[in-house]
Design an enzyme around this catalytic site. Structure first.
Site, mmCIF file in Angstrom:
data_model
loop_
_atom_site.group_PDB
_atom_site.id
_atom_site.type_symbol
_atom_site.label_atom_id
_atom_site.label_comp_id
_atom_site.label_asym_id
_atom_site.label_seq_id
_atom_site.Cartn_x
_atom_site.Cartn_y
_atom_site.Cartn_z
ATOM 1 N N LYS A 62 29.277 109.687 113.907
ATOM 2 C CA LYS A 62 29.343 108.388 114.462
ATOM 3 C C LYS A 62 30.651 108.381 115.336
ATOM 4 C CE LYS A 62 27.033 106.072 110.493
ATOM 5 N NZ LYS A 62 27.100 107.345 109.558
ATOM 6 N N ASN A 68 36.759 109.607 126.935
ATOM 7 C CA ASN A 68 37.196 110.925 127.052
ATOM 8 C C ASN A 68 37.262 111.730 125.774
ATOM 9 O OD1 ASN A 68 37.794 113.111 129.116
ATOM 10 N ND2 ASN A 68 39.810 113.005 127.964
#
Length: 231
Positions: A62, A68
């Site tokens: 998760k 990035n």
């Protein structure tokens, strides 16, 4: 079995116990989920071991961070050879797009990328406590729609939301569902649950099942019974 629908949640805190269990299970009959606890205990090498045993692995970490960082984490997961990886939809569209773009380099071998909507332990009261006034169903639809818009493969959702999501977002949008309990099982800490047969009927693509299989007296028989019930 061409496309096993059962994803077994491997919730073990002793590696030998996990591997003993895995060695009893046929990789053609199920897939395996590795979550935060096991990944923290055993690390990426454990995932590589499962992949080497020819299991499809859902790496359930998760990811939820800046775009990035999440993209790089998804790339690292793909390098392990996993079948599926997930992120939190609440991380936003840009984050999800970057994750998808990061996996593009793997071509046909890229893992499925799905997003978590509303955790199955959350109810309306708990959503309200974190500033979300919509119902769990409404918030799931908001996040699932954003996930589709970002180009991901599907979402983790509860079985109660499956029919609505399939109708709204299309049959190709993948639904992966925890909180599935065979008839007579302990519901544990999942608040929104359904049986395997009911889940398939409402459009669930893959069902995550843990303790009813891993803690069964005969895990192989438990898995077989579920597979027969949804065949």
């Amino acid at each position: 079995m061409q496309d096993p629908k059962v994803v077994i949640a491997l919730d073990f805190d002793v590696k030998k116990d996990a591997l003993d269990f895995v060695d009893r299970i046929d990789p053609s009959q199920c897939r395996l989920k590795v979550g935060k606890e096991m990944f923290t205990y055993f690390g990426p090498e454990f995932v590589r071991t499962l992949v080497a045993k020819e299991f499809d692995v859902f790496l359930d970490l998760k990811f939820h961070d800046i775009p990035n960082t999440v993209a790089k984490a998804c790339i690292a997961a793909a390098d392990l050879g996993v079948w599926m990886v997930n992120v939190h939809a609440s991380g936003g569209e840009d984050m999800m797009i970057r994750a998808r773009e990061g996996l593009a380099q793997f071509g046909q071998d890229k893992p499925h990328l799905i997003a978590v909507t509303v955790l199955t332990s959350m109810d309306k009261r708990q959503l309200s406590q974190i500033g979300i006034q919509s119902s769990p169903m409404e918030h799931v639809l908001t996040l699932a729609s954003l996930t589709k818009q970002a180009g991901l493969d599907g979402v983790v959702c509860s079985a109660q939301e499956a029919a609505m999501l399939k109708e709204t977002l299309g049959k190709e949008f993948m639904l992966v569902t925890p909180g599935i309990r065979p008839q007579g099982s302990d519901v544990g800490d999942q608040k929104r649950i359904m049986t395997p047969q009911e889940a398939m009927q409402v459009g669930v693509d893959y069902m995550v099942i843990g303790r009813p299989i891993t803690q069964a007296k005969d895990p192989v028989a438990a898995l077989d019974a579920i597979n027969v019930s949804i065949a």
